[in-house]
Design an enzyme around this catalytic site. Sequence first.
Site, PDB file in Angstrom:
ATOM      1  CE  LYS A 165      38.167  41.549  56.294  1.00 58.89           C
ATOM      2  NZ  LYS A 165      38.476  41.637  54.849  1.00 58.89           N
ATOM      3  CD  GLU A 214      35.547  48.625  41.457  1.00 60.85           C
ATOM      4  OE1 GLU A 214      35.220  47.773  42.301  1.00 60.85           O
ATOM      5  OE2 GLU A 214      35.687  49.844  41.739  1.00 60.85           O
ATOM      6  NE  ARG A 262      33.021  50.380  42.635  1.00 59.03           N
ATOM      7  CZ  ARG A 262      32.830  50.998  43.807  1.00 59.03           C
ATOM      8  NH1 ARG A 262      31.641  50.969  44.376  1.00 59.03           N
ATOM      9  NH2 ARG A 262      33.813  51.639  44.399  1.00 59.03           N
TER      10      ARG A 262
END
Length: 621
Positions: free
Chosen positions: A282, A367, A395
Amino acid sequence: MDTDKFPLLARIDEPTDLRTLAASEIPAVAAELRRYLLQSVSQSGGHFAAGLGTVELTTALHYVYNTPSDQLVWDVGHQCYPHKILTGRRDAITSIRSNGGLSPFPCREESEFDSFGVGHSSTSISAALGMNISYRLAGSDAQAVAIIGDGGLTAGMAYEALNHLGGIKADMLIILNDNEMSISPNVGAMSNYLTRMLSEPLFHAMREKGKKLLSPVPPMLELARRTEEHVKGMFAPGTLFEEMGINYFGPVDGHDVSSLITTLGNIKKMRGPKLLHVITQKGKGYAQAEADPVAYHAVPAFDPEQGVKKKAHSAVSYTQVFSDWICAMAAKDERLLGITPAMREGSGLVRFEKEYPNRYFDVAIAEQHAVTLAAGMACGGHKPVVAIYSTFLQRAYDQLIHDVAVQNLPVLFAIDRAGVVGPDGKTHTGSFDISFLRCIPNMTIMAPSDENETRRMLSTGYLMDSPAAVRYPRGVGPGAQVEDTLEPLDIGRGEIRRKGEKVAFLVFGSPLQAALEAADVINASVVNMRFIKPLDHTLIAQIAAEHELLVTIEDNVVMGGAGSAVNEYLISTGKSQKILNLGLPDRFQEHATREELLADAGLEPASILLQVQQIYPSRDC
């Protein structure tokens, strides 16, 4: 575009142009693409580190696959800027996330190259599998490739899709973009060589012929299968995928674009379910982003030479209020546990993790698990606090109802980013939580109008013995002084903030300041309702008796929102009352600043006055 600085990239208006280049030129294209990404995002701001990490992978995929006939399905979409640049949106990339500009995520309405609209994680494998099934039923040989990160694989939905894919043996490739470097020792010449070897048509053909030859002798076939898995397992962590019926390749260096092209070209010809494990970094290619990819995940406009400068905020954000509150309450009550689904920084739990590491739980992008975990903790005698964005709470709706509310468990939901959110657009809006929460029995719902009220409401919800939710917006509030207190509010009680005549504004949450400004113009009353559930019926009845027009104001969709709750109560009393419900519209608002979105919804003072005048023209607006 400066053709001198980007001579190859300037020639690529769409992927067909990319595919006219020789393979030997593609590394230079990737290098230009990375420089252009840095130049453009530094001007516009936006998601940054993830895109830097997928430059070579994106370039190789568009070079090998016949997009848009073949489709790339990106998970979440934070990494999609290089994809947008290569697919006809190069010169518009600096408009990203701005009002009327490019969407910050893949968007089907924006481009035929954006095969599936995303913004939340772990959907790519399901969507790509659905596309591939559809293609085969239609007699097409098109391919849809799913690109998912290692973080996206922490959600259960990804494994549901993997299980289905392996079960039906669909022809499909999954790219696992692993940017955590947890398997970095496997990256290098040996690993790349092994993967190229395993993906060679000769090796694949030998394996398939071997299966046919040994199929009449099941014990020998099983021995051969397990031997192959164990040989692979010595070099690569693919056993899990192989056990699910998915042929695993990798890991490979995700920044070696030439090797990626070769490997992808080989894998493309194979049949059946396949997964290519790609290791990326990243922030690759920009030192500051490599050193701190979290800080460079999403950035404002910045000077590439200086990097992103941290802004000093004089005002306290709602997230900071939560951060201070949870640490203060944890010091008072050792039963408090903090839970987040991979949003430690965004939800304000960095300090809490440092001070109470044994009481902090980051469950990754899961979640559903976060909510049921909290339910289990509550059953065990603790007091869990789930710090979650409004858009992500959606979610876990079944768990919210089935595991928490049905059992009436004392779980506090600290709902950040409620209401309009801004540049991240329609996939991240927090416009629906009042509507989907207030229909749930046992649930208490609060909406603070300022920073101090946020702290008091968090204490109120935490001290209850039933489920509670405090919803607060992104950013800073009006600047109210936050008291050093953990005292709760009286449950279900609102307050009159301004006394006026004939018109009364019943306000839920952050629109209170706009309502007060509008009320000054027409001498209207203003009520800070505070609680959506339970409603302050006594106060509403009093205000209704004293005023000719009631105006409800909320930063939630009007349909099913707090205003609807007021309507329902008034209807139940049998009294006629002129009422106007103001809130967010019955459509998905596009990306823009928070202020622009509130104005678009008619929730700034001038628009509030205009709407009042339209329904009650006798007022001097």
